[in-house]
Design a protein around this motif. Structure first.
Motif, PDB file in Angstrom:
ATOM      1  N   ASP A  37      -3.828   0.835  52.629  1.00 44.37           N
ATOM      2  CA  ASP A  37      -3.067   0.310  53.780  1.00 44.37           C
ATOM      3  C   ASP A  37      -2.821   1.468  54.757  1.00 44.37           C
ATOM      4  O   ASP A  37      -2.329   2.524  54.357  1.00 44.37           O
ATOM      5  CB  ASP A  37      -1.750  -0.279  53.270  1.00 44.37           C
ATOM      6  CG  ASP A  37      -0.834  -0.795  54.388  1.00 44.37           C
ATOM      7  OD1 ASP A  37      -1.075  -0.485  55.573  1.00 44.37           O
ATOM      8  OD2 ASP A  37       0.134  -1.500  54.049  1.00 44.37           O
ATOM      9  N   CYS A  39      -0.609   2.189  56.962  1.00 46.68           N
ATOM     10  CA  CYS A  39       0.716   2.791  57.182  1.00 46.68           C
ATOM     11  C   CYS A  39       1.022   3.873  56.148  1.00 46.68           C
ATOM     12  O   CYS A  39       1.802   4.785  56.415  1.00 46.68           O
ATOM     13  CB  CYS A  39       1.814   1.729  57.217  1.00 46.68           C
ATOM     14  SG  CYS A  39       2.080   0.831  55.684  1.00 46.68           S
ATOM     15  N   ASP A  92      -3.203  -2.327  59.287  1.00 50.10           N
ATOM     16  CA  ASP A  92      -3.205  -2.077  57.839  1.00 50.10           C
ATOM     17  C   ASP A  92      -4.628  -1.847  57.323  1.00 50.10           C
ATOM     18  O   ASP A  92      -4.973  -0.802  56.771  1.00 50.10           O
ATOM     19  CB  ASP A  92      -2.524  -3.313  57.209  1.00 50.10           C
ATOM     20  CG  ASP A  92      -2.664  -3.467  55.715  1.00 50.10           C
ATOM     21  OD1 ASP A  92      -3.533  -2.839  55.110  1.00 50.10           O
ATOM     22  OD2 ASP A  92      -1.883  -4.270  55.148  1.00 50.10           O
ATOM     23  N   TYR A 101       4.395  -1.328  64.047  1.00 46.62           N
ATOM     24  CA  TYR A 101       4.665  -0.537  62.838  1.00 46.62           C
ATOM     25  C   TYR A 101       3.399   0.202  62.383  1.00 46.62           C
ATOM     26  O   TYR A 101       3.415   1.411  62.170  1.00 46.62           O
ATOM     27  CB  TYR A 101       5.182  -1.485  61.748  1.00 46.62           C
ATOM     28  CG  TYR A 101       5.289  -0.878  60.371  1.00 46.62           C
ATOM     29  CD1 TYR A 101       6.417  -0.162  59.980  1.00 46.62           C
ATOM     30  CD2 TYR A 101       4.255  -1.025  59.450  1.00 46.62           C
ATOM     31  CE1 TYR A 101       6.515   0.387  58.716  1.00 46.62           C
ATOM     32  CE2 TYR A 101       4.346  -0.480  58.176  1.00 46.62           C
ATOM     33  CZ  TYR A 101       5.475   0.224  57.815  1.00 46.62           C
ATOM     34  OH  TYR A 101       5.565   0.771  56.571  1.00 46.62           O
ATOM     35  N   HIS A 102       2.286  -0.554  62.217  1.00 45.40           N
ATOM     36  CA  HIS A 102       1.057   0.094  61.748  1.00 45.40           C
ATOM     37  C   HIS A 102       0.461   1.016  62.801  1.00 45.40           C
ATOM     38  O   HIS A 102      -0.150   2.030  62.459  1.00 45.40           O
ATOM     39  CB  HIS A 102       0.050  -0.952  61.255  1.00 45.40           C
ATOM     40  CG  HIS A 102       0.438  -1.520  59.920  1.00 45.40           C
ATOM     41  ND1 HIS A 102       1.214  -2.649  59.796  1.00 45.40           N
ATOM     42  CD2 HIS A 102       0.193  -1.066  58.669  1.00 45.40           C
ATOM     43  CE1 HIS A 102       1.424  -2.879  58.514  1.00 45.40           C
ATOM     44  NE2 HIS A 102       0.820  -1.937  57.801  1.00 45.40           N
TER      45      HIS A 102
HETATM   46 ZN   LIG Z   1       1.192  -1.268  55.847  1.00 41.77          ZN
END
Ligand SMILES: [Zn+2]
Length: 188
Positions: A37, A39, A92, A101-102
């Motif tokens: 992923d 992140c 992701d 966020y990512h």
């Molecule tokens: Zn993530």
């Protein structure tokens, strides 16, 4: 913890983190048996600069002065090739949608993978064209290291606030013992 066991704990933690970088994809998983992923490029790879410094302080002599303890090029490949949305933003993994966020933590991880060292010692590994180069980021605060230095300087110049609360006020009872035990823990 005594001196030897702290070093052992750091090495154990280092071994766990570096094992989260996937051999095939080059990116990091969050924990065992999870898929890679984007992140975690920051949540896992961002630990390596901290562990590097902690192990250096413990006197580890085998540490590189040019690289973190993960495959920096492979992580850059994963982020650049698999985590970019052609219309902007990062994600992701392929097939997932982009989000802020990512986008943030893929870029933060990419920066960690590109820049080794601190303000005194610096070694860059930039995959691809020079325009891929990001500004370095601080592994704790995740902002430019110069900004962290400026903030620390600013707050160190300020006077320590006076405590005007009445003795025995509830906030007093809550905060004081915690502060004392924390600083004692750090010194032992
Ligand atoms: Zn993530």
């Amino acid at each position: 913890l005594n001196h030897v066991s702290l070093s052992a704990v750091l090495l154990y933690k280092t071994r766990w983190v570096v094992s989260r970088q996937m051999r095939f994809e080059g990116g990091f998983q969050g924990r065992c048996n999870k898929l890679v992923d984007g992140c975690y490029s920051f949540w896992q790879a961002g630990l390596l600069p901290l562990l590097h410094r902690a192990l250096f302080k413990e006197g580890e002599s085998e540490l590189s002065r040019q690289r973190w303890m993960f495959e920096q090029q492979a992580l850059q490949e994963y982020i650049l090739l698999c985590c970019q949305n052609p219309t902007g933003g990062l994600l992701d993994k392929p097939g997932k949608s982009r989000d802020f966020y990512h986008t943030c933590y893929c870029l933060s991880g990419l920066s960690i993978a590109q820049h080794f060292g601190n303000m005194d010692l610096h070694h860059k590994i930039i995959l691809g064209r020079e325009e891929n180069r990001l500004a370095p980021t601080h592994p704790v605060y995740n902002i430019c290291p110069e900004k962290v230095a400026q903030a620390l300087q600013h707050f160190h110049r300020l006077p320590v606030p006076q405590d005007n609360r009445q003795p025995g006020a509830s906030a007093d009872r809550l905060s004081e013992p915690t502060t004392a035990s924390t600083s004692a823990d750090l010194q032992s």
